[in-house]
Design a protein around this motif. Structure first.
Motif, PDB file in Angstrom:
ATOM      1  N   VAL A  45       4.369  21.833  -5.279  1.00  6.91           N
ATOM      2  CA  VAL A  45       4.378  21.920  -6.749  1.00  6.91           C
ATOM      3  C   VAL A  45       3.808  20.636  -7.347  1.00  6.91           C
ATOM      4  O   VAL A  45       3.000  20.681  -8.286  1.00  6.91           O
ATOM      5  CB  VAL A  45       5.804  22.196  -7.285  1.00  6.91           C
ATOM      6  N   LEU A  46       4.183  19.494  -6.789  1.00  2.15           N
ATOM      7  CA  LEU A  46       3.650  18.223  -7.275  1.00  2.15           C
ATOM      8  C   LEU A  46       2.141  18.127  -7.062  1.00  2.15           C
ATOM      9  O   LEU A  46       1.424  17.617  -7.925  1.00  2.15           O
ATOM     10  CB  LEU A  46       4.365  17.054  -6.587  1.00  2.15           C
ATOM     11  N   LEU A  47       1.651  18.642  -5.936  1.00  2.00           N
ATOM     12  CA  LEU A  47       0.204  18.686  -5.709  1.00  2.00           C
ATOM     13  C   LEU A  47      -0.486  19.570  -6.742  1.00  2.00           C
ATOM     14  O   LEU A  47      -1.560  19.225  -7.255  1.00  2.00           O
ATOM     15  CB  LEU A  47      -0.108  19.183  -4.303  1.00  2.00           C
ATOM     16  N   LEU A  48       0.121  20.694  -7.055  1.00  2.00           N
ATOM     17  CA  LEU A  48      -0.438  21.584  -8.079  1.00  2.00           C
ATOM     18  C   LEU A  48      -0.484  20.882  -9.432  1.00  2.00           C
ATOM     19  O   LEU A  48      -1.513  20.886 -10.114  1.00  2.00           O
ATOM     20  CB  LEU A  48       0.369  22.878  -8.180  1.00  2.00           C
ATOM     21  N   ILE A  52      -3.875  19.907 -11.513  1.00  2.00           N
ATOM     22  CA  ILE A  52      -4.129  20.371 -12.890  1.00  2.00           C
ATOM     23  C   ILE A  52      -4.412  19.182 -13.795  1.00  2.00           C
ATOM     24  O   ILE A  52      -5.403  19.169 -14.542  1.00  2.00           O
ATOM     25  CB  ILE A  52      -2.938  21.197 -13.418  1.00  2.00           C
ATOM     26  N   SER A  53      -3.552  18.164 -13.742  1.00  2.00           N
ATOM     27  CA  SER A  53      -3.731  17.014 -14.631  1.00  2.00           C
ATOM     28  C   SER A  53      -5.019  16.259 -14.305  1.00  2.00           C
ATOM     29  O   SER A  53      -5.753  15.845 -15.203  1.00  2.00           O
ATOM     30  CB  SER A  53      -2.513  16.085 -14.577  1.00  2.00           C
ATOM     31  N   TYR A  54      -5.325  16.123 -13.023  1.00  2.00           N
ATOM     32  CA  TYR A  54      -6.550  15.438 -12.611  1.00  2.00           C
ATOM     33  C   TYR A  54      -7.785  16.218 -13.056  1.00  2.00           C
ATOM     34  O   TYR A  54      -8.765  15.635 -13.526  1.00  2.00           O
ATOM     35  CB  TYR A  54      -6.570  15.242 -11.089  1.00  2.00           C
ATOM     36  N   VAL A  93      -8.936  14.547  -3.784  1.00  2.00           N
ATOM     37  CA  VAL A  93      -8.256  14.399  -2.491  1.00  2.00           C
ATOM     38  C   VAL A  93      -7.604  13.009  -2.410  1.00  2.00           C
ATOM     39  O   VAL A  93      -6.437  12.879  -2.021  1.00  2.00           O
ATOM     40  CB  VAL A  93      -9.221  14.645  -1.312  1.00  2.00           C
ATOM     41  N   ILE A  94      -8.351  11.976  -2.799  1.00  2.00           N
ATOM     42  CA  ILE A  94      -7.793  10.618  -2.817  1.00  2.00           C
ATOM     43  C   ILE A  94      -6.574  10.573  -3.729  1.00  2.00           C
ATOM     44  O   ILE A  94      -5.516  10.053  -3.350  1.00  2.00           O
ATOM     45  CB  ILE A  94      -8.858   9.593  -3.263  1.00  2.00           C
ATOM     46  N   SER A  95      -6.702  11.127  -4.924  1.00  4.57           N
ATOM     47  CA  SER A  95      -5.598  11.140  -5.882  1.00  4.57           C
ATOM     48  C   SER A  95      -4.373  11.849  -5.320  1.00  4.57           C
ATOM     49  O   SER A  95      -3.250  11.340  -5.402  1.00  4.57           O
ATOM     50  CB  SER A  95      -6.048  11.812  -7.184  1.00  4.57           C
ATOM     51  N   ASN A  96      -4.574  13.026  -4.750  1.00  2.89           N
ATOM     52  CA  ASN A  96      -3.450  13.799  -4.219  1.00  2.89           C
ATOM     53  C   ASN A  96      -2.772  13.092  -3.043  1.00  2.89           C
ATOM     54  O   ASN A  96      -1.541  13.051  -2.968  1.00  2.89           O
ATOM     55  CB  ASN A  96      -3.896  15.201  -3.810  1.00  2.89           C
ATOM     56  N   VAL A  97      -3.562  12.529  -2.136  1.00  4.75           N
ATOM     57  CA  VAL A  97      -2.980  11.837  -0.980  1.00  4.75           C
ATOM     58  C   VAL A  97      -2.170  10.618  -1.441  1.00  4.75           C
ATOM     59  O   VAL A  97      -1.022  10.434  -1.031  1.00  4.75           O
ATOM     60  CB  VAL A  97      -4.078  11.433   0.040  1.00  4.75           C
ATOM     61  N   ALA A 120       3.642   6.375  -8.937  1.00  3.70           N
ATOM     62  CA  ALA A 120       2.791   7.053  -7.950  1.00  3.70           C
ATOM     63  C   ALA A 120       1.508   7.547  -8.618  1.00  3.70           C
ATOM     64  O   ALA A 120       0.416   7.439  -8.046  1.00  3.70           O
ATOM     65  CB  ALA A 120       3.550   8.214  -7.308  1.00  3.70           C
ATOM     66  N   LYS A 121       1.622   8.083  -9.834  1.00  7.74           N
ATOM     67  CA  LYS A 121       0.449   8.593 -10.553  1.00  7.74           C
ATOM     68  C   LYS A 121      -0.505   7.461 -10.917  1.00  7.74           C
ATOM     69  O   LYS A 121      -1.727   7.605 -10.778  1.00  7.74           O
ATOM     70  CB  LYS A 121       0.891   9.359 -11.809  1.00  7.74           C
TER      71      LYS A 121
END
Length: 144
Positions: A45-48, A52-54, A93-97, A120-121
């Motif tokens: 859910v956090l990845l989703l 979305i925000s990214y 991908v960098i952002s999510n990792v 973290a964000k």
């Protein structure tokens, strides 16, 4: 190619950073709104939510950077649009990792949730933005 005056790398970086600040507001604002409405600690859910925000922030980035920061080399060609999408995916991908790894580390430290998500964000935004700048400058809107 359009005939616009050449900008120094430093000036481009300053413009990119100002636009990046608006992207950051969109990115972190959207993430916080989603977390407020649909709170979750589940990684998927956090990845989703991060995706979305990214994605909203990267659309804002493309519009402003193509028309301001890299206007001299922006042609709106299929190559540039495709290259921008590729760099956006790499940056995502960098952002999510970074976001998930930092979030997981902060959970171990038992940091309060709001601080956890937002620090973290911010780390994810900083690293993905830095990577994005170099990919956009040297890959997407490269100056021949």
């Amino acid at each position: 190619m359009k005939n616009h005056p050449r900008k120094s790398g430093r000036f481009q970086f300053i413009q990119f950073s100002i636009i990046g600040a608006s992207n950051a507001l969109i990115d972190i604002g959207t993430l916080n709104l989603l977390l407020l409405l649909f709170h979750s600690n589940q990684s998927t859910v956090l990845l989703l939510f991060n995706t979305i925000s990214y994605t909203l922030a990267i659309l804002n980035s493309y519009i402003w950077n193509a028309n301001i920061t890299f206007k001299r080399t922006s042609e709106g060609s299929t190559y540039q649009r495709s290259a921008f999408i590729v760099q956006a995916i790499v940056s995502l991908v960098i952002s999510n990792v970074v976001f998930i790894v930092a979030h997981s580390l902060f959970m171990i430290m038992e940091m309060p949730a709001w601080w956890n998500y937002n620090i973290a964000k911010v780390l994810a935004m900083a690293l993905s933005s830095l990577a994005s700048f170099f990919m956009v400058k040297f890959f997407v809107f490269k100056d021949y």
